[in-house]
Design an enzyme around this catalytic site. Structure first.
Site, PDB file in Angstrom:
ATOM      1  N   GLY A   1      -6.586  13.009   5.015  1.00 53.25           N
ATOM      2  CA  GLY A   1      -7.728  12.093   4.979  1.00 53.25           C
ATOM      3  C   GLY A   1      -6.885  10.875   6.078  1.00 53.25           C
TER       4      GLY A   1
ATOM      5  CD  GLN B   1      -3.932   5.865   6.759  1.00 52.11           C
ATOM      6  OE1 GLN B   1      -4.871   6.560   6.449  1.00 52.11           O
ATOM      7  NE2 GLN B   1      -2.806   6.586   6.720  1.00 52.11           N
TER       8      GLN B   1
ATOM      9  CB  CYS C   1       0.610   7.616   2.783  1.00 51.86           C
ATOM     10  SG  CYS C   1      -0.495   6.685   3.757  1.00 51.86           S
ATOM     11  CG  LEU C   2      -1.027  11.164   7.781  1.00 49.74           C
ATOM     12  CD1 LEU C   2      -2.270  11.234   8.702  1.00 49.74           C
ATOM     13  CD2 LEU C   2      -0.096  12.087   8.289  1.00 49.74           C
TER      14      LEU C   2
ATOM     15  CG  HIS D   1      -4.385   8.212  -0.678  1.00 51.50           C
ATOM     16  ND1 HIS D   1      -3.188   8.341  -0.957  1.00 51.50           N
ATOM     17  CD2 HIS D   1      -4.465   7.746   0.679  1.00 51.50           C
ATOM     18  CE1 HIS D   1      -2.225   8.108   0.285  1.00 51.50           C
ATOM     19  NE2 HIS D   1      -3.029   7.542   1.321  1.00 51.50           N
ATOM     20  CD  GLU D   2      -7.204   8.801   3.028  1.00 53.01           C
ATOM     21  OE1 GLU D   2      -6.898   7.770   3.688  1.00 53.01           O
ATOM     22  OE2 GLU D   2      -6.307   9.583   3.264  1.00 53.01           O
TER      23      GLU D   2
ATOM     24  CG  HIS E   1      -5.054   3.701   3.354  1.00 51.93           C
ATOM     25  ND1 HIS E   1      -3.858   3.082   3.466  1.00 51.93           N
ATOM     26  CD2 HIS E   1      -4.986   5.164   3.147  1.00 51.93           C
ATOM     27  CE1 HIS E   1      -3.150   3.916   3.409  1.00 51.93           C
ATOM     28  NE2 HIS E   1      -3.506   4.957   3.210  1.00 51.93           N
TER      29      HIS E   1
HETATM   30 NI    NI Z   1      -2.755   7.021   2.852  1.00 50.74          NI
END
Ligand code: NI
Length: 175
Positions: A48, A53, A101-102, A143-144, A147
């Site tokens: 995701g 991000q 998480c990236l 999670h997304e 953000h």
């Molecule tokens: Ni993330």
């Protein structure tokens, strides 16, 4: 793996800011952000991505659960672009499971999330979509969506003992 788009890393202010609602889905600017997000996500083994991000403060996420070396047990779904996503929990039931998480490389943590949620979002054509999501996919969505409100998964960890290195995480899946 090289990525044409720089993924904002923890500490970057953009990850702590509130993203704006998309008021016109069908616009060149929004199209460009979505393309950039798709390209950025495709260059990773992430499941995701949220627009902040890639340093774009718009309420757009991609949920793209797929099994990979980062998430060996993830179910396979086609990547779904969700614009202005919101959700309601279908019950108070939460469960803890691993997230990464990236934007926070090298670690994983156990995070409590609602098990079943009702989500609403707009697709790329501007159609309103309603869906029930459960389990891992519901987790990725939550999670997304966090953000978009300047939150990262570490904010939801119950104990620092639930945070581990990625190398230890991979040992859990290789017996
Ligand atoms: Ni993330």
């Amino acid at each position: 793996m090289s990525n044409p788009y720089e993924i904002a890393q923890l500490g970057a202010k953009v990850l702590r800011q509130h993203a704006e609602l998309v008021d016109q889905v069908d616009s060149p600017d929004i199209r460009q952000i979505i393309n950039a997000m798709q390209t950025a996500l495709a260059a990773t083994e992430g499941v995701g991505l949220a627009a902040p991000q890639i340093s774009r403060l718009k309420r757009i996420i991609i949920v793209a659960s797929r099994p990979s070396s980062r998430y060996p047990n993830a179910p396979l779904m086609s990547p779904t672009i969700m614009i202005n996503p919101v959700f309601e929990a279908l019950s108070d039931d939460q469960e803890k499971d691993w997230e990464g998480c990236l934007s926070i490389p090298g670690i994983r943590a156990l995070v409590p999330r609602y098990k079943a949620i009702q989500v609403q979002y707009s697709d790329e054509q501007g159609c309103a979509i309603e869906q029930k999501l459960e389990g891992f996919v519901a987790r990725v969505f939550q999670h997304e969506a966090d953000h978009l409100d300047g939150k990262v998964y570490l904010d939801r960890v119950e104990s620092s003992a639930d945070i581990i290195s990625e190398s230890e995480y991979f040992k859990l899946f290789t017996h």
